[in-house]
Each structure stands twice: as structure tokens, then as C-alpha cells.
Design a protein around this motif. Structure first.
Motif, PDB file in Angstrom:
ATOM      1  N   THR A 189       0.815  -1.216   0.000  1.00 55.22           N
ATOM      2  CA  THR A 189       0.000   0.000   0.000  1.00 55.22           C
ATOM      3  C   THR A 189       0.846   1.262   0.000  1.00 55.22           C
ATOM      4  O   THR A 189       1.838   1.361   0.723  1.00 55.22           O
ATOM      5  N   THR A 190       0.422   2.217  -0.808  1.00 56.55           N
ATOM      6  CA  THR A 190       1.004   3.561  -0.837  1.00 56.55           C
ATOM      7  C   THR A 190      -0.050   4.546  -0.344  1.00 56.55           C
ATOM      8  O   THR A 190      -1.184   4.523  -0.822  1.00 56.55           O
ATOM      9  N   ILE A 191       0.326   5.395   0.611  1.00 49.39           N
ATOM     10  CA  ILE A 191      -0.608   6.389   1.155  1.00 49.39           C
ATOM     11  C   ILE A 191      -0.023   7.789   0.951  1.00 49.39           C
ATOM     12  O   ILE A 191       1.108   8.054   1.357  1.00 49.39           O
ATOM     13  N   VAL A 192      -0.798   8.662   0.338  1.00 47.61           N
ATOM     14  CA  VAL A 192      -0.424  10.060   0.125  1.00 47.61           C
ATOM     15  C   VAL A 192      -1.340  10.935   0.964  1.00 47.61           C
ATOM     16  O   VAL A 192      -2.567  10.797   0.889  1.00 47.61           O
ATOM     17  N   THR A 193      -0.773  11.814   1.779  1.00 49.32           N
ATOM     18  CA  THR A 193      -1.572  12.764   2.554  1.00 49.32           C
ATOM     19  C   THR A 193      -1.112  14.183   2.271  1.00 49.32           C
ATOM     20  O   THR A 193       0.000  14.408   1.799  1.00 49.32           O
ATOM     21  N   ALA A 194      -1.994  15.140   2.558  1.00 45.74           N
ATOM     22  CA  ALA A 194      -1.695  16.558   2.389  1.00 45.74           C
ATOM     23  C   ALA A 194      -1.695  17.218   3.759  1.00 45.74           C
ATOM     24  O   ALA A 194      -2.545  16.921   4.606  1.00 45.74           O
ATOM     25  N   LEU A 197      -2.114  -0.734   9.035  1.00 49.28           N
ATOM     26  CA  LEU A 197      -1.599  -1.641   8.014  1.00 49.28           C
ATOM     27  C   LEU A 197      -0.241  -2.210   8.411  1.00 49.28           C
ATOM     28  O   LEU A 197       0.028  -3.401   8.219  1.00 49.28           O
ATOM     29  N   LYS A 198       0.615  -1.374   8.983  1.00 51.88           N
ATOM     30  CA  LYS A 198       1.928  -1.853   9.416  1.00 51.88           C
ATOM     31  C   LYS A 198       1.798  -2.895  10.516  1.00 51.88           C
ATOM     32  O   LYS A 198       2.530  -3.894  10.535  1.00 51.88           O
ATOM     33  N   ARG A 199       0.853  -2.677  11.437  1.00 51.82           N
ATOM     34  CA  ARG A 199       0.651  -3.656  12.508  1.00 51.82           C
ATOM     35  C   ARG A 199       0.139  -4.985  11.957  1.00 51.82           C
ATOM     36  O   ARG A 199       0.326  -6.033  12.585  1.00 51.82           O
ATOM     37  N   ALA A 200      -0.507  -4.922  10.779  1.00 53.81           N
ATOM     38  CA  ALA A 200      -0.977  -6.139  10.119  1.00 53.81           C
ATOM     39  C   ALA A 200       0.090  -6.718   9.196  1.00 53.81           C
ATOM     40  O   ALA A 200      -0.205  -7.639   8.423  1.00 53.81           O
ATOM     41  N   THR A 201       1.311  -6.180   9.278  1.00 56.40           N
ATOM     42  CA  THR A 201       2.471  -6.602   8.476  1.00 56.40           C
ATOM     43  C   THR A 201       2.249  -6.437   6.973  1.00 56.40           C
ATOM     44  O   THR A 201       2.763  -7.199   6.163  1.00 56.40           O
ATOM     45  N   VAL A 202       1.455  -5.443   6.613  1.00 51.20           N
ATOM     46  CA  VAL A 202       1.292  -5.097   5.198  1.00 51.20           C
ATOM     47  C   VAL A 202       2.398  -4.114   4.819  1.00 51.20           C
ATOM     48  O   VAL A 202       2.612  -3.128   5.525  1.00 51.20           O
ATOM     49  N   PRO A 203       3.109  -4.328   3.719  1.00 50.16           N
ATOM     50  CA  PRO A 203       4.114  -3.356   3.293  1.00 50.16           C
ATOM     51  C   PRO A 203       3.453  -2.014   2.974  1.00 50.16           C
ATOM     52  O   PRO A 203       2.532  -1.950   2.157  1.00 50.16           O
ATOM     53  N   VAL A 204       3.902  -0.966   3.632  1.00 48.68           N
ATOM     54  CA  VAL A 204       3.293   0.354   3.475  1.00 48.68           C
ATOM     55  C   VAL A 204       4.374   1.400   3.262  1.00 48.68           C
ATOM     56  O   VAL A 204       5.404   1.392   3.928  1.00 48.68           O
ATOM     57  N   GLU A 205       4.110   2.306   2.319  1.00 48.71           N
ATOM     58  CA  GLU A 205       4.966   3.476   2.165  1.00 48.71           C
ATOM     59  C   GLU A 205       4.060   4.702   2.214  1.00 48.71           C
ATOM     60  O   GLU A 205       3.118   4.825   1.426  1.00 48.71           O
ATOM     61  N   MET A 206       4.341   5.606   3.166  1.00 49.26           N
ATOM     62  CA  MET A 206       3.514   6.783   3.380  1.00 49.26           C
ATOM     63  C   MET A 206       4.326   8.039   3.101  1.00 49.26           C
ATOM     64  O   MET A 206       5.512   8.102   3.413  1.00 49.26           O
ATOM     65  N   ARG A 207       3.652   9.043   2.548  1.00 51.54           N
ATOM     66  CA  ARG A 207       4.335  10.313   2.339  1.00 51.54           C
ATOM     67  C   ARG A 207       3.332  11.462   2.490  1.00 51.54           C
ATOM     68  O   ARG A 207       2.277  11.470   1.845  1.00 51.54           O
ATOM     69  N   ASP A 208       3.673  12.403   3.365  1.00 49.15           N
ATOM     70  CA  ASP A 208       2.848  13.601   3.581  1.00 49.15           C
ATOM     71  C   ASP A 208       3.483  14.759   2.825  1.00 49.15           C
ATOM     72  O   ASP A 208       4.700  14.934   2.845  1.00 49.15           O
ATOM     73  N   TYR A 209       2.644  15.562   2.165  1.00 52.46           N
ATOM     74  CA  TYR A 209       3.152  16.690   1.376  1.00 52.46           C
ATOM     75  C   TYR A 209       2.764  18.004   2.049  1.00 52.46           C
ATOM     76  O   TYR A 209       1.585  18.348   2.103  1.00 52.46           O
ATOM     77  N   PRO A 210       3.751  18.724   2.594  1.00 56.94           N
ATOM     78  CA  PRO A 210       3.457  20.000   3.257  1.00 56.94           C
ATOM     79  C   PRO A 210       3.088  21.074   2.244  1.00 56.94           C
ATOM     80  O   PRO A 210       3.494  21.033   1.075  1.00 56.94           O
ATOM     81  N   GLY A 211       2.301  22.029   2.711  1.00 56.99           N
ATOM     82  CA  GLY A 211       1.999  23.193   1.881  1.00 56.99           C
ATOM     83  C   GLY A 211       0.929  22.992   0.840  1.00 56.99           C
ATOM     84  O   GLY A 211       0.755  23.848  -0.035  1.00 56.99           O
ATOM     85  N   VAL A 212       0.195  21.871   0.907  1.00 54.36           N
ATOM     86  CA  VAL A 212      -0.882  21.634  -0.059  1.00 54.36           C
ATOM     87  C   VAL A 212      -2.140  21.180   0.684  1.00 54.36           C
ATOM     88  O   VAL A 212      -2.095  20.831   1.858  1.00 54.36           O
ATOM     89  N   THR A 213      -3.244  21.157  -0.049  1.00 55.69           N
ATOM     90  CA  THR A 213      -4.546  20.841   0.533  1.00 55.69           C
ATOM     91  C   THR A 213      -5.133  19.594  -0.121  1.00 55.69           C
ATOM     92  O   THR A 213      -4.591  19.057  -1.091  1.00 55.69           O
ATOM     93  N   HIS A 214      -6.254  19.165   0.412  1.00 57.79           N
ATOM     94  CA  HIS A 214      -7.026  18.086  -0.207  1.00 57.79           C
ATOM     95  C   HIS A 214      -7.314  18.457  -1.661  1.00 57.79           C
ATOM     96  O   HIS A 214      -7.472  19.629  -2.002  1.00 57.79           O
ATOM     97  N   ASP A 215      -7.374  17.465  -2.537  1.00 64.76           N
ATOM     98  CA  ASP A 215      -7.629  17.654  -3.974  1.00 64.76           C
ATOM     99  C   ASP A 215      -6.424  18.191  -4.739  1.00 64.76           C
ATOM    100  O   ASP A 215      -6.566  18.589  -5.890  1.00 64.76           O
TER     101      ASP A 215
END
Length: 417
Positions: A303-308, A324-342
Motif C-alpha cells: 500500500t502507498t498512502i499520500v496525505t496533504a 496496516l503496518k501492525r498487520a504486516t502489510v508493506p506500506v509506504e507513506m508520504r505527507d506533502y506539506p503546503g498543499v490541501t485536499h484535492d
């Protein structure tokens, strides 16, 4: 004016200046004195968008010029006619002689059978050197709080994924609320996945390389589909891509408190959408709605998760990633500063959107090209993955030491003279 008043205002001005988002070289070229002064005023007024990047600010300014009305004050029919931030980005680029889409993509409207009749989907096929060769397929569910938009309205995001990764993208419609309450959208999302699995080859895709993705409410539909597919023992998607996902019902998380009045989606707008979507208040506890609290995410695809940063839904993505990590699912998360939803899909207008789009296509390519490695998730939890036993047919035979007696010799040495 007293010295104390002057000092207080000076201190507030300094705090506002320090609160402004740092500018990259590219953003500094776009920032005018007017932009900076408006950011200072917005900081004084407590506007959560005060610290957005300059290019994101320009999109929000153009969107405000289009005079959108607060969703919570509108009927669903009127809300669907409101201008969107992606339309504002397109308008801004048009003034500059540019376009949101820099790829050569062929589009086609197709239909697929849903639980309550045929539904439309938009097919995106890149045009280029790989024409005629099967491509991986990405199923992309649109956002809009389950009330707004359709598959075609997520055009910019679909084109960014198709062109950036050389994938076929299928963007399906689904029944909208309040005309069709939960779980209609989830049922349609699963129907779209089943249809794509069965028809990927005829679409020019690779049947064994299908990914699930979505944005906002569409990300929740991608999650619901992954759960339903697992439980029905359908083929597992190669990847799950969740962009600014809705995944929980707790409106008292950090992001809901910090960004409750954010634009374009805020707490009041989300609560309005929930009222349209759910048939009864207690439905919110259904695992297809409250994934963070009640969903089972075992055996999910990588799973890839993108947040703003300036998004009330940011904490949903963060908490889901932890689950997801606790369920041992491979996860890569990245938050992008300075932007909004959409913001996703605005790559030609917003620098962070271009970065997020590249991040998503990179991860999709990796997922399509290799098998999932669950050891990553285990290692992040501090757990050493259990080593697989070697295959006896391929394992090398260990050499026999010349000093060590053979089994027969050992038996003989134990026999009395």
C-alpha cells in the motif's frame, strides 16, 4: 498608541512572518509582494491555508474567484454544479498557455455491469512506443464525498497516473448519495474490480497486473474493494494506492482539530457528505466506513498512502498506515506539506502535486515488477521475518569434509573388535 500596544503588534507581525511557509526557488519566482502580504493577513485571521505553498495559494485564489458556495449550505444537486479546485488549476494554466495534461492519452467511455444496471467508466490508454503491448491496469475511484463528481471528473489524476506510469487506467462511475445510500458505492466499486479482472486483456491490459487506487472517498472504496476481494477469494490486487484517504469516523484527531476550517473540504462539508451517504447514524461503525476502527486489513496488497498537510483527512491516512503496518502489510507513506485536499492531479500547476504523482507511479511500477516483500513491514515493527525453508530440489549439497568419517565408518568404529 502605547509602547506596549506597539510591541504587541510588532510581536504578532514577527510571528506571522515566521509562520509563513519557506519558499523553494521555483515558488519564490511566483511569489509577489501581494502574495506575501495576503499570507500575513491570513495568518492573523487564523486561516488554515495561510501557510500553503505559493503555487497552491494561486490555485485556491483562482478557485475563490470562481465563487464556490459552502457545500453544507447546498442541496446535492446544487453542490454538483459548484466549481472545483482542479477546474481552478486548469483555468490558471490556460491563462499561461499551458494544460494540466502533458501526456498523449487516448480516452474512451465504456460501460460495465453494476449491481443495479450498467455503469459508465472512462478508459485511459497512453499513446507511444508501447502501443499494442499489454500494460498494467490501475482501477481509479474518484472522490467527492460519495455525493459529487464522477469518473470523468477525476480526469487530471487519471491522466497523471496513466501517462506517468505508462498504465491503462479505468475510472469507473458509481452510484451517488443521497439518491443511493451506503453500501451502493461499495457494491459498485467491487463490481468494477470484478469486471476489470475479467476484461483486462480486451482493454489492452495484463490480467495479472491490476492495482486498486482512489482519492478521498474513492480511496475508501479502494479499501472496501480490497477487503471484499480478499473475503471472496478473488485475485489479489498487485498494489493499493490511497490518495488523501477517508478511512475513519473520528472527527477529533489532530488534523480535524488543526484543519477543521480548511479549504476545499472542511469539517462542516464532510459532515454534510456523511449525512447524505449513510442511511442511519449507526452505519458509521460498519468496517467499510470506519476502516481504522473496525476494518480488517490483513493480507492487503502493498500500500502507498499520500496525505496533504492542510487536509482534515490527514490523520485518517496516518492512522490507517499504522494499522496496516501492525498487520504486516508493506506500506509506504508520504505527507506533502503546503498543499490541501484535492491537490493530486495538479502537477502542471503545483510542484508538490508533481512530486506526489511521481511517487505514486514509481511505487506502482515497483509493485507490478516484483513480488510483495512483507519483510519490510515486519522489520519496521522490529520483528525479524521468519526465513523460508530452502527447496530440497535446488539446495546445494554441502561438501563432505575429508577428515569426517562416512556414516558407514562411524557405525563400524562403534562395533567391538
Amino acid at each position: 498608541m502605547t509602547c506596549r500596544t506597539t510591541l504587541t503588534r510588532s510581536t504578532a507581525l514577527l510571528a506571522a512572518l515566521l509562520a509563513l511557509a519557506p519558499l523553494s526557488a521555483a515558488a519564490a519566482e511566483q511569489a509577489s509582494l501581494k502574495d506575501r502580504l495576503e499570507q500575513i493577513v491570513a495568518t492573523f485571521m487564523g486561516d488554515p491555508a495561510a501557510g500553503v505553498d505559493i503555487d497552491m495559494k494561486h490555485v485556491l485564489d483562482r478557485w475563490r474567484d470562481l465563487k464556490p458556495k459552502p457545500l453544507e449550505e447546498l442541496s446535492p444537486e446544487d453542490a454538483r454544479r459548484q466549481p472545483t479546485p482542479i477546474e481552478a488549476a486548469a483555468s490558471l494554466l490556460k491563462d499561461q498557455g499551458k494544460s494540466l495534461d502533458s501526456y498523449k492519452i487516448a480516452t474512451k467511455v465504456i460501460t460495465f455491469p453494476g449491481p443495479d444496471g450498467d455503469l459508465k467508466a472512462t478508459l485511459y490508454t497512453p499513446q507511444g512506443d508501447a502501443d499494442g503491448k499489454p500494460r498494467p491496469v490501475v482501477l481509479f475511484y474518484h472522490g467527492g464525498g460519495f455525493v459529487l463528481e464522477n469518473g470523468a471528473s477525476t480526469d487530471a489524476s487519471s491522466r497523471a497516473i496513466a501517462g506517468g506510469g505508462d498504465f491503462i487506467v479505468v475510472a469507473p462511475d458509481y452510484r451517488l448519495a443521497p439518491e443511493h445510500k451506503f453500501p451502493a458505492a461499495s457494491e459498485d466499486a467491487l463490481a468494477a474490480y470484478k469486471w476489470v479482472l475479467a476484461n483486462a486483456a480486451s482493454l489492452g491490459g495484463e490480467p495479472d497486473k491490476v492495482a486498486l487506487s482512489g482519492e478521498g472517498a474513492g480511496a475508501l472504496l479502494a479499501i472496501d474493494t480490497a477487503m471484499a476481494a480478499r473475503d471472496a477469494k478473488l485475485p489479489k490486487a498487485k498494489a493499493l494506492v490511497l490518495i488523501t484517504p477517508s478511512a475513519g469516523i473520528d472527527l477529533k484527531t489532530n488534523s480535524w482539530i488543526e484543519d477543521s476550517t480548511a479549504r476545499p473540504w472542511n469539517k462542516a462539508a464532510v459532515e454534510w457528505a456523511i449525512r447524505q451517504y449513510l442511511p442511519a447514524p449507526d452505519t458509521k461503525f460498519d468496517p467499510r466506513v470506519d476502516v481504522v476502527g473496525n476494518g480488517n486489513v490483513d493480507d492487503f496488497p502493498p500500500t502507498t498512502i499520500v496525505t496533504a498537510e492542510d487536509d482534515p483527512l490527514r490523520s485518517d491516512g496516518e492512522r490507517l498506515g499504522g494499522k496496516l503496518k501492525r498487520a504486516t502489510v508493506p506500506v509506504e507513506m508520504r505527507d506533502y506539506p503546503g498543499v490541501t485536499h484535492d491537490f493530486f492531479g495538479m502537477g502542471a500547476a503545483v510542484e508538490k502535486a508533481a512530486e506526489a504523482q511521481a511517487f505514486v507511479t514509481k511505487n506502482l511500477k515497483a509493485a507490478f515488477e516484483k513480488k510483495a516483500d512483507t519483510s519490510l513491514a515486519l522489520q519496521e515493527l522490529g520483528i525479524a521475518p521468519y526465513p523460508e525453508a530452502p527447496d530440497p530440489a535446488t539446495a546445494p549439497v554441502p561438501p563432505v569434509s575429508p577428515e569426517a568419517p562416512h556414516a558407514g565408518e562411524q557405525m563400524q568404529s562403534k562395533q567391538p573388535n
